[in-house]
Design an enzyme around this catalytic site. Structure first.
Site, PDB file in Angstrom:
ATOM      1  CE  LYS A  41      -0.231  -0.522   4.999  1.00 33.07           C
ATOM      2  NZ  LYS A  41      -1.008  -1.045   6.128  1.00 33.07           N
ATOM      3  NE  ARG A 135      -5.966   0.243  11.895  1.00 31.53           N
ATOM      4  CZ  ARG A 135      -4.747   0.057  11.437  1.00 31.53           C
ATOM      5  NH1 ARG A 135      -3.786   0.947  11.704  1.00 31.53           N
ATOM      6  NH2 ARG A 135      -4.438  -0.993  10.727  1.00 31.53           N
ATOM      7  CE1 TYR A 251      10.577  31.862   2.126  1.00 31.76           C
ATOM      8  CE2 TYR A 251      10.872  29.481   2.162  1.00 31.76           C
ATOM      9  CZ  TYR A 251      10.555  30.646   1.471  1.00 31.76           C
ATOM     10  OH  TYR A 251      10.217  30.587   0.154  1.00 31.76           O
ATOM     11  CG  MET A 299       7.874  23.106  -1.647  1.00 31.78           C
ATOM     12  SD  MET A 299       6.715  23.973  -2.718  1.00 31.78           S
ATOM     13  CE  MET A 299       5.682  24.812  -1.537  1.00 31.78           C
TER      14      MET A 299
END
Ligand code: PLP
Length: 349
Positions: A41, A135, A251, A299
């Site tokens: 998965k 779950r 940043y 990013m």
């Protein structure tokens, strides 16, 4: 017109396919009399179904677990549909129709899912029984329900909540699955994920479902000597520069140069899965030399201190640690997150 040739990427993920095959074989052997399947998965935990599924198939794997129906098509390109199990089961008639069209087998998780599967034609399915993770799965008390009796169950399974810990809950869940097995006709029993395989053969039943450990994760000590690293991530230096004392990096200038420094800008960022949690306090490496990360992860970029490698220049490749055991400890990210957040730019490289 000049020919359009895509230049080589500035970051790359290398999947060691031999290690992947060896890890599957090791987990299969550790499963004792049981066979190992494979959880593929989330695009094989970020490493790529295209790359991983053929390797697992050739190693001998015959059962592949995905979560979503959308994950079936890339897997079915490499293995027969009836070897694919879809963990989220069927919520709609469209899911059932897709299952029958592809041959992929739903893991039925509730009485509603059981009734829907039967109403749309029935046929081979798997059944999840909840033994404590709360779950997905039918409750043990529902084992005698006619909707369950109507199913043609191949794998009767449950999922361990704390297999990576030493806790009495593991044994209790195994016992509850055995109880369910007496009440519910089935072909095969399955409980253990990667960590569950480390708990020993009494947790393996007929089929194990490793994911993380295939890809190099070591969720329990018992697996440590058996599992090899699979993923290698590297990124190129895009630029180097010299900082004067007092200049900021990135940043919000969260790093201020205390002195003259040589730094480098590297082509990997949070969009590639190098999350901000992996910034300050961690390092990239060049031939074993640590290059501490400075300031915030952007990013598409991260800036490193080149004090230990002043010879480096744009175009040089740096190692980005993706060591699942270490990195997870350093960064408060689980090994699962490290893998499944690998970004598409890195995966396509
Ligand atoms: C993801 C998953 C697995 C694989 O778990 P790992 O901890 O990665 O080995 C096994 N079974 C189920 C039901 C899962 O959802």
């Amino acid at each position: 017109m000049t020919e359009r040739v895509l230049p080589p990427p500035t970051l790359r993920l290398t999947v060691d396919t031999e290690a992947l095959a060896a890890n599957w074989c090791a987990l299969d052997a550790l499963s004792g009399g049981a066979s190992a399947g494979a959880a593929v998965k989330a695009d094989a935990y970020g490493l790529g179904v295209e790359t991983c599924v053929p390797v697992l198939r050739d190693a001998g794997c015959r059962t592949f677990f995905v979560a979503h129906w959308s994950e079936v098509a890339p897997v079915i390109a490499h293995v027969p549909g009836d070897q694919i199990a879809v963990l989220h089961g069927v919520l709609t008639e469209a899911d059932c129709a897709y299952a029958r069209a592809t041959g992929a087998v739903p893991v039925i998780n509730s009485l509603d899912q059981a009734a829907l599967w039967t109403a749309t034609g029935g046929g081979r399915c798997h059944l999840m029984v909840d033994t404590g993770i709360n779950r997905l799965g039918i409750a043990l008390g529902e084992a005698g329900d006619p909707a369950v009796a109507a199913l043609e169950i191949d794998i009767l399974m449950s999922h361990l909540a704390s297999a990576d810990e030493r806790t009495a809950m593991n044994r209790m869940q195994a016992e509850l699955l055995s109880e369910a097995a007496e009440a519910i006709p089935h072909q095969r029993l399955s409980l253990a994920n990667s960590a569950g395989i480390g708990l020993g053969e009494s947790f393996a039943f007929d089929l194990t479902r490793p994911g993380l450990a295939l890809y190099g994760g070591v969720p329990r000590e018992e697996l440590a000597g058996h599992i090899r690293p699979v993923a290698r991530v590297e990124a190129q230096l895009l630029q180097t520069r010299n900082l004067a004392p007092g200049e900021g990096v990135g940043y919000n200038a969260t790093f201020i140069a205390p002195t003259h420094m040589r730094v480098g800008t590297v082509s990997i960022g949070y969009a590639d899965g190098f999350l901000r949690a992996r910034g300050p306090g961690n390092a990239l490496f060049h031939q074993g030399r640590a290059l501490p990360i400075l300031g915030k992860v952007s990013m598409d970029m991260v800036v490193v201190d080149l004090a230990a490698a002043r010879d480096l220049a744009a175009g040089d490749w740096l190692d980005v640690p993706w060591n699942l055991a270490d990195a997870a400890q350093q960064n408060a990210l689980s090994a699962y997150e490290l893998l499944t957040t690998i970004g598409p730019r890195l995966r396509q490289s």
